[in-house]
Design a protein around this motif. Structure first.
Motif, PDB file in Angstrom:
ATOM      1  N   PRO A 269     -38.464 -21.673  -9.965  1.00 32.30           N
ATOM      2  CA  PRO A 269     -38.569 -22.773  -9.004  1.00 32.30           C
ATOM      3  C   PRO A 269     -38.064 -24.085  -9.605  1.00 32.30           C
ATOM      4  N   SER A 270     -37.339 -24.844  -8.802  1.00 31.83           N
ATOM      5  CA  SER A 270     -36.840 -26.139  -9.246  1.00 31.83           C
ATOM      6  C   SER A 270     -36.785 -27.068  -8.046  1.00 31.83           C
ATOM      7  N   GLY A 271     -36.668 -28.336  -8.308  1.00 31.56           N
ATOM      8  CA  GLY A 271     -36.573 -29.309  -7.235  1.00 31.56           C
ATOM      9  C   GLY A 271     -37.239 -30.612  -7.598  1.00 31.56           C
ATOM     10  N   TRP A 272     -37.225 -31.520  -6.644  1.00 32.33           N
ATOM     11  CA  TRP A 272     -37.770 -32.851  -6.874  1.00 32.33           C
ATOM     12  C   TRP A 272     -39.289 -32.847  -6.986  1.00 32.33           C
ATOM     13  N   GLU A 273     -39.947 -31.791  -6.550  1.00 27.04           N
ATOM     14  CA  GLU A 273     -41.405 -31.776  -6.662  1.00 27.04           C
ATOM     15  C   GLU A 273     -41.855 -31.681  -8.115  1.00 27.04           C
TER      16      GLU A 273
ATOM     17  N   SER B 208      -9.288 -27.366 -21.320  1.00 24.45           N
ATOM     18  CA  SER B 208      -8.904 -28.734 -21.671  1.00 24.45           C
ATOM     19  C   SER B 208      -9.925 -29.698 -21.071  1.00 24.45           C
ATOM     20  N   ARG B 209      -9.801 -30.950 -21.447  1.00 23.63           N
ATOM     21  CA  ARG B 209     -10.705 -31.969 -20.910  1.00 23.63           C
ATOM     22  C   ARG B 209     -10.463 -32.178 -19.415  1.00 23.63           C
ATOM     23  N   LEU B 210      -9.227 -32.000 -18.977  1.00 25.32           N
ATOM     24  CA  LEU B 210      -8.939 -32.123 -17.542  1.00 25.32           C
ATOM     25  C   LEU B 210      -9.576 -30.979 -16.751  1.00 25.32           C
ATOM     26  N   ASP B 211      -9.636 -29.791 -17.343  1.00 25.12           N
ATOM     27  CA  ASP B 211     -10.317 -28.671 -16.680  1.00 25.12           C
ATOM     28  C   ASP B 211     -11.782 -28.993 -16.442  1.00 25.12           C
ATOM     29  N   LEU B 212     -12.379 -29.683 -17.394  1.00 29.33           N
ATOM     30  CA  LEU B 212     -13.779 -30.082 -17.246  1.00 29.33           C
ATOM     31  C   LEU B 212     -13.951 -31.031 -16.060  1.00 29.33           C
ATOM     32  N   TRP B 213     -13.039 -31.993 -15.927  1.00 27.51           N
ATOM     33  CA  TRP B 213     -13.123 -32.931 -14.803  1.00 27.51           C
ATOM     34  C   TRP B 213     -12.906 -32.225 -13.464  1.00 27.51           C
ATOM     35  N   LYS B 214     -12.123 -31.168 -13.455  1.00 30.23           N
ATOM     36  CA  LYS B 214     -11.918 -30.413 -12.213  1.00 30.23           C
ATOM     37  C   LYS B 214     -13.201 -29.716 -11.766  1.00 30.23           C
ATOM     38  N   GLU B 215     -14.104 -29.445 -12.699  1.00 33.17           N
ATOM     39  CA  GLU B 215     -15.360 -28.772 -12.393  1.00 33.17           C
ATOM     40  C   GLU B 215     -16.473 -29.724 -11.959  1.00 33.17           C
ATOM     41  N   VAL B 216     -16.281 -31.019 -12.103  1.00 31.79           N
ATOM     42  CA  VAL B 216     -17.330 -31.990 -11.794  1.00 31.79           C
ATOM     43  C   VAL B 216     -17.805 -31.891 -10.342  1.00 31.79           C
ATOM     44  N   PRO B 217     -16.923 -31.819  -9.330  1.00 33.15           N
ATOM     45  CA  PRO B 217     -17.450 -31.704  -7.955  1.00 33.15           C
ATOM     46  C   PRO B 217     -18.335 -30.480  -7.761  1.00 33.15           C
TER      47      PRO B 217
ATOM     48  N   ASP C 164     -24.854 -28.949  -7.391  1.00 32.31           N
ATOM     49  CA  ASP C 164     -26.154 -28.427  -7.815  1.00 32.31           C
ATOM     50  C   ASP C 164     -27.284 -29.402  -7.525  1.00 32.31           C
ATOM     51  N   PHE C 165     -26.965 -30.681  -7.331  1.00 32.30           N
ATOM     52  CA  PHE C 165     -27.987 -31.675  -7.033  1.00 32.30           C
ATOM     53  C   PHE C 165     -28.362 -31.698  -5.553  1.00 32.30           C
ATOM     54  N   LEU C 166     -27.588 -31.037  -4.724  1.00 30.10           N
ATOM     55  CA  LEU C 166     -27.898 -30.986  -3.298  1.00 30.10           C
ATOM     56  C   LEU C 166     -29.010 -29.972  -3.061  1.00 30.10           C
ATOM     57  N   PRO C 167     -29.890 -30.264  -2.097  1.00 31.79           N
ATOM     58  CA  PRO C 167     -30.972 -29.303  -1.832  1.00 31.79           C
ATOM     59  C   PRO C 167     -30.415 -27.984  -1.295  1.00 31.79           C
ATOM     60  N   HIS C 168     -30.967 -26.895  -1.752  1.00 28.64           N
ATOM     61  CA  HIS C 168     -30.556 -25.577  -1.289  1.00 28.64           C
ATOM     62  C   HIS C 168     -31.763 -24.642  -1.329  1.00 28.64           C
ATOM     63  N   GLU C 169     -31.634 -23.514  -0.649  1.00 23.30           N
ATOM     64  CA  GLU C 169     -32.738 -22.559  -0.586  1.00 23.30           C
ATOM     65  C   GLU C 169     -32.897 -21.845  -1.927  1.00 23.30           C
TER      66      GLU C 169
END
Length: 103
Positions: A66-70, A40-49, A54-59
């Motif tokens: 390779p991905s990142g701000w560079e 449902s559309r509410l299930d999608l909103w539950k996945e947002v956090p 994924d936007f936080l830096p990680h190893e």
């Protein structure tokens, strides 16, 4: 119209607009996706956090792409073209509104 009448009308319009938006959201989120019935559309909103983490830096995992701000400078040309397109559409919309007398 006097000032109190205008203020009262403004408040009534604001309440009506808020009520309309609220009812629209209730209707919109109560409907299932037309092509995906198991979520449902509410299930999608539950996945947002989780998606935002994924936007936080990680190893980087070994062997992963390779991905990142560079790699952000590679996207500047794409952002410039999309900005140009948005500005053009905005201008055409304003010209059309002026032409039909709404702006």
């Amino acid at each position: 119209m006097t000032d109190p009448d205008r203020n009262h009308r403004s408040i009534v319009l604001q309440i009506g607009a808020a009520l309309w938006i609220g009812l629209f959201f209730v209707w919109f989120f109560s409907r299932p996706f037309p092509n995906q019935t198991e979520y449902s559309r509410l299930d999608l909103w539950k996945e947002v956090p989780l998606l935002l983490t994924d936007f936080l830096p990680h190893e980087q995992e070994p062997g992963s792409v390779p991905s990142g701000w560079e790699f952000f400078p590679q996207r500047i040309e794409l952002i410039a073209w999309s900005t140009l397109i948005i500005a053009g559409v905005w201008g055409i919309g304003n010209l059309m509104l002026r032409f039909i007398g709404l702006a």
